[in-house]
Structure formats: C-alpha cells, structure tokens
Design a protein around this motif. Structure first.
Motif, PDB file in Angstrom:
ATOM      1  N   UNK A 102      51.420  30.666  53.797  1.00 17.93           N
ATOM      2  CA  UNK A 102      51.574  30.410  52.578  1.00 17.93           C
ATOM      3  C   UNK A 102      49.920  30.623  51.921  1.00 17.93           C
ATOM      4  N   UNK A 103      49.152  30.025  52.617  1.00 22.19           N
ATOM      5  CA  UNK A 103      47.523  30.169  52.220  1.00 22.19           C
ATOM      6  C   UNK A 103      47.127  31.784  52.236  1.00 22.19           C
ATOM      7  N   UNK A 104      47.498  32.200  53.452  1.00 18.38           N
ATOM      8  CA  UNK A 104      47.106  33.868  53.597  1.00 18.38           C
ATOM      9  C   UNK A 104      47.838  34.436  52.225  1.00 18.38           C
ATOM     10  N   UNK A 105      48.823  34.186  52.117  1.00 16.32           N
ATOM     11  CA  UNK A 105      49.431  34.951  50.959  1.00 16.32           C
ATOM     12  C   UNK A 105      49.177  34.600  49.585  1.00 16.32           C
ATOM     13  N   UNK A 106      48.316  33.558  49.336  1.00 14.31           N
ATOM     14  CA  UNK A 106      47.769  33.148  48.149  1.00 14.31           C
ATOM     15  C   UNK A 106      46.143  33.882  48.240  1.00 14.31           C
ATOM     16  N   UNK A 107      45.749  34.033  49.335  1.00 13.94           N
ATOM     17  CA  UNK A 107      44.392  34.372  49.445  1.00 13.94           C
ATOM     18  C   UNK A 107      44.443  36.077  49.211  1.00 13.94           C
ATOM     19  N   UNK A 108      45.649  36.568  49.663  1.00 10.97           N
ATOM     20  CA  UNK A 108      45.956  38.073  49.398  1.00 10.97           C
ATOM     21  C   UNK A 108      46.239  38.118  48.040  1.00 10.97           C
ATOM     22  N   UNK A 109      46.959  37.549  47.426  1.00 13.76           N
ATOM     23  CA  UNK A 109      47.100  37.643  46.138  1.00 13.76           C
ATOM     24  C   UNK A 109      45.982  37.679  45.287  1.00 13.76           C
ATOM     25  N   UNK A 110      45.080  36.624  45.527  1.00 19.71           N
ATOM     26  CA  UNK A 110      43.966  36.589  44.967  1.00 19.71           C
ATOM     27  C   UNK A 110      42.867  37.587  45.232  1.00 19.71           C
ATOM     28  N   UNK A 111      42.583  38.126  46.368  1.00 23.86           N
ATOM     29  CA  UNK A 111      42.037  39.290  46.796  1.00 23.86           C
ATOM     30  C   UNK A 111      42.470  40.453  46.159  1.00 23.86           C
ATOM     31  N   UNK A 112      43.766  40.622  46.214  1.00 20.72           N
ATOM     32  CA  UNK A 112      44.325  41.793  45.502  1.00 20.72           C
ATOM     33  C   UNK A 112      43.915  41.971  43.897  1.00 20.72           C
ATOM     34  N   UNK A 113      43.961  40.820  43.344  1.00 20.16           N
ATOM     35  CA  UNK A 113      43.480  40.699  42.058  1.00 20.16           C
ATOM     36  C   UNK A 113      42.005  41.035  41.800  1.00 20.16           C
ATOM     37  N   UNK A 114      41.346  40.620  42.814  1.00 21.17           N
ATOM     38  CA  UNK A 114      39.815  40.869  42.541  1.00 21.17           C
ATOM     39  C   UNK A 114      39.614  42.181  43.190  1.00 21.17           C
ATOM     40  N   UNK A 115      40.194  43.013  43.915  1.00 21.53           N
ATOM     41  CA  UNK A 115      40.072  44.370  44.149  1.00 21.53           C
ATOM     42  C   UNK A 115      40.443  45.297  43.038  1.00 21.53           C
ATOM     43  N   UNK A 116      41.616  44.553  42.524  1.00 21.43           N
ATOM     44  CA  UNK A 116      42.168  45.334  41.187  1.00 21.43           C
ATOM     45  C   UNK A 116      40.838  45.229  39.956  1.00 21.43           C
ATOM     46  N   UNK A 117      40.145  44.299  39.845  1.00 25.16           N
ATOM     47  CA  UNK A 117      39.285  43.742  38.934  1.00 25.16           C
ATOM     48  C   UNK A 117      38.046  44.639  39.308  1.00 25.16           C
ATOM     49  N   UNK A 118      37.674  44.848  40.846  1.00 27.27           N
ATOM     50  CA  UNK A 118      36.500  45.792  41.093  1.00 27.27           C
ATOM     51  C   UNK A 118      36.922  47.306  40.831  1.00 27.27           C
ATOM     52  N   UNK A 119      38.077  47.683  41.081  1.00 32.03           N
ATOM     53  CA  UNK A 119      38.477  49.106  40.942  1.00 32.03           C
ATOM     54  C   UNK A 119      38.449  49.385  39.475  1.00 32.03           C
ATOM     55  N   UNK A 120      39.039  48.704  38.745  1.00 33.89           N
ATOM     56  CA  UNK A 120      38.674  48.701  37.139  1.00 33.89           C
ATOM     57  C   UNK A 120      37.333  48.645  36.907  1.00 33.89           C
ATOM     58  N   UNK A 121      36.483  47.792  37.084  1.00 29.84           N
ATOM     59  CA  UNK A 121      35.299  47.692  36.721  1.00 29.84           C
ATOM     60  C   UNK A 121      34.309  49.071  37.254  1.00 29.84           C
ATOM     61  N   UNK A 122      34.603  49.510  38.302  1.00 28.99           N
ATOM     62  CA  UNK A 122      33.925  50.604  39.092  1.00 28.99           C
ATOM     63  C   UNK A 122      34.499  51.897  38.354  1.00 28.99           C
ATOM     64  N   UNK A 123      35.824  51.921  37.872  1.00 28.43           N
ATOM     65  CA  UNK A 123      36.186  52.872  37.322  1.00 28.43           C
ATOM     66  C   UNK A 123      35.549  53.189  36.119  1.00 28.43           C
ATOM     67  N   UNK A 124      35.538  52.059  35.435  1.00 28.13           N
ATOM     68  CA  UNK A 124      34.674  51.871  34.053  1.00 28.13           C
ATOM     69  C   UNK A 124      33.475  52.159  34.112  1.00 28.13           C
ATOM     70  N   UNK A 125      32.517  52.024  35.071  1.00 27.06           N
ATOM     71  CA  UNK A 125      31.100  52.187  35.267  1.00 27.06           C
ATOM     72  C   UNK A 125      30.959  53.522  35.723  1.00 27.06           C
ATOM     73  N   UNK A 126      32.022  54.195  36.576  1.00 21.36           N
ATOM     74  CA  UNK A 126      32.012  55.461  36.814  1.00 21.36           C
ATOM     75  C   UNK A 126      32.237  56.611  35.584  1.00 21.36           C
ATOM     76  N   UNK A 127      33.037  55.913  34.799  1.00 26.04           N
ATOM     77  CA  UNK A 127      33.404  56.745  33.521  1.00 26.04           C
ATOM     78  C   UNK A 127      31.998  56.659  32.415  1.00 26.04           C
ATOM     79  N   UNK A 128      31.354  55.501  32.482  1.00 21.77           N
ATOM     80  CA  UNK A 128      30.293  55.109  31.870  1.00 21.77           C
ATOM     81  C   UNK A 128      29.218  56.236  32.258  1.00 21.77           C
ATOM     82  N   UNK A 129      28.946  56.210  33.469  1.00 26.57           N
ATOM     83  CA  UNK A 129      27.942  56.970  34.324  1.00 26.57           C
ATOM     84  C   UNK A 129      28.121  58.516  33.771  1.00 26.57           C
ATOM     85  N   UNK A 130      29.686  58.757  33.918  1.00 27.83           N
ATOM     86  CA  UNK A 130      29.523  60.156  33.699  1.00 27.83           C
ATOM     87  C   UNK A 130      29.226  60.556  32.372  1.00 27.83           C
TER      88      UNK A 130
END
Length: 327
Positions: free
Chosen positions: A147-175
């Motif tokens: 249960x703890x790992x599942x919660x951690x995984x959900x939180x990490x997936x959320x953070x990864x998604x945030x990172x991906x969105x932010x990186x995509x936003x940064x890449x778009x801005x840089x371009x």
C-alpha cells in the motif's frame, strides 16, 4: 461367578477412556466377552444347580451307603463326572481370566499409544498455527508495504507527469525563444551569427569578426547592433539565465599590456558584450554572467576563425523542476 463382576465393571471403565473408534472396537470385544461370560455364568448356574442336586443326592447316598455299597461302580462313575465338570468350570474361569487380563493390557497399551499420538498431533497443530500466525503477520506487513509503495508510485507518477509537462513547457518556450532570436537576428546570419537549440538551451554563436577587430576587446558598430537587438529580446524573458562566453583560437599573444593572453582576451571580450547588453536593455544584471573559455573549447580544428567567437547561452531557470525533483 459373582466375584468376576467387579472386574467386568473395571474393564468397562477403562474402555470408556478410549477414543470413539477404538472404543467401539473394545466395546465389541467386551460385548463378546460379556456374552461368553453370560454363557459361562448360565453354565455355572446350571452346574451349581446340578452341584446342589448332586450334593443332595450325595447326602442321600451317604444315608443309603450301607444299602448301596454293592453298587460302588455307579458311585465312582458319578464322582468322576462331577470332578470333570468342576475341571471344566475351572478351565473356563481361567480362560475368562486370561482374556480379561489380556484385554486390560491391550487397553492400557492402546490408551498409551493413543495419548502419545494425540500429543504429537497437538504439537504439530500448534506448530502449524504458529507458522500460520507468522505467515499472516508477514502478509499483513507485505500488504502495508505494498500500500505504501502504491501510494509512493502514484505520487511519483504525479511528479513525473508534472516534470514532463514542465519540461515540455520549457522546451516549447526554448524553441519559441530560439525562433524569435533567429528571426530578430536574421540579418546577421551571413555575417557569422548562428542560432541553435540543444540540451534544452539556446546557443547564439557570433564569430569574432562580427564583433571585434583583431586582438581587440572593443565591440564594433555592426556587432553592437546585433547585441542590442538580442538584448531587447532577452529583457522580456524573466525565466532565463544568460551566460556570455568568450572563446579564442590557439594563437599566442605577446602583448605587454592587457590582454596579455587568450584567457584575458576571452574574458574581456565577454565582459564587453555583457556591458553593451546591460546598457541598452532592462535585463536584470543578476541573470547574466560573463565567462572566458580561452582556446580550450574549439568547435572547428581546421578553421581557427570559427573558434574565435562569442557564445550567448540562454538557459531556462529550472527552479520549479528542481523543487519537484527534490520532493
């Protein structure tokens, strides 16, 4: 025969301690013995009756002994029959006694074996229960961990998604920034100016001939125009770090005044570029850095002129990304 009845009750009591299945077997044996005993008892009763009658007859014979002395053969025969009957009773009693003793011994041994088996079964059951309890504890702990790992995984997936969105936003801005800079400086494209995007950054490379006279640290008028155009674009970008790097070729300098060597030349040229950009725009000085690379980062070993250059590197601020990663 009545003297054997307590013994029979004692056997019945011992048999009552035997478990159900064994008890049924013993009860069957007891029933058989009991039936034999009844039969023997009936026979004994009959014999006792006969014995009584014989005794009565014997008394009468004694009274008539005088009269029956001549018939000794008949009396002897009757006596022998009586003795044989008594012998039969004694044999039967002995057989019953032996059977009862054997039954008692068998019952005791069987009870002992059953008790031993029962104790082994109890210990084995206790061991199984202990193992089951440990297994349940392990399973509960694994469930908690899962249960703890599942919660951690959900939180990490959320953070990864945030990172991906932010990186995509940064890449778009840089371009977008790269395209904007390239379009603004398009007039200098054939004069040794290039704009490219790599590693999430924008690299604006200006050959020295566009900016400086030979061995000079003073920017010429043409180069100043390009730097001012660039500075006007960058003053609108609040999420950038600007790094201005000076680069030289491998030719050594022999000057008694500054710049004395390629290190000084690269740093002083970068500093001159930074001053022009700051003096002609609203760029925050905190966001811009001047650095010298001397001759140690060439881009073309066959063309020294390309190595003599100023590189303005536009670096997106990654504070938000680092904040997410640090969590």
């Amino acid at each position: 025969m009545t003297k054997h009845i307590p013994l029979i009750f004692a056997i019945a009591f011992l048999i009552s301690c035997v478990p159900a299945r064994k008890y049924e077997e013993v009860e069957s044996k007891q029933k058989k013995c009991y039936e034999d005993l009844i039969e023997v008892k009936d026979l004994a009763t009959t014999l006792e009756t006969e014995n009584t009658e014989l005794k009565s007859g014997f008394d009468q014979m004694k009274d008539q002994v005088g009269r029956l002395k001549a018939d000794t053969t008949l009396l002897g025969k009757a006596l022998r029959i009586k003795e044989k009957q008594y012998d039969k009773i004694d044999d039967l009693n002995q057989r019953i006694q032996d059977q009862l003793e054997s039954l008692q011994r068998g019952s005791a041994l069987e009870n002992q074996r059953l008790i031993s088996d029962l104790e082994k079964t109890r210990l084995e059951l206790q061991r199984k229960e202990d193992e089951l309890r440990l297994l349940e504890m392990e399973l509960n702990q694994k469930k908690i961990d899962l249960d703890r790992l599942s919660a951690d995984l959900i939180e990490r997936e959320k953070r990864v998604k945030e990172l991906e969105e932010m990186i995509a936003s940064k890449d778009a801005m840089v371009k977008a920034l790269k395209d904007k800079v390239a379009n603004a400086l398009l007039g200098f494209k054939d004069k040794g100016l290039t704009v490219e995007q790599k590693n999430g950054k924008v690299y604006i490379s200006m050959e020295a001939k566009l900016l400086f006279p030979s061995a000079s640290t003073q920017v010429n008028s043409e180069g100043k125009k390009a730097l001012i155009e660039l500075a006007k674009i960058l003053e609108e970008q609040k999420e950038l770090e600007v790094l201005v790097e000076g680069h030289t070729d491998t030719d050594k300098m022999n000057s008694g005044s500054h710049p004395k060597d390629n290190w000084e030349l690269s740093v002083l040229r970068a500093t001159s570029v930074v001053k022009i950009m700051l003096n002609n725009s609203a760029i925050d000085p905190v966001t811009i850095t001047a650095a010298g690379r001397s001759e140690f980062l060439p881009i073309d070993i066959n063309d020294k002129s390309k190595n003599r250059r100023i590189e303005v590197i536009l670096i997106p601020k990654l504070d938000e990304l680092f904040e997410i990663i640090s969590k």
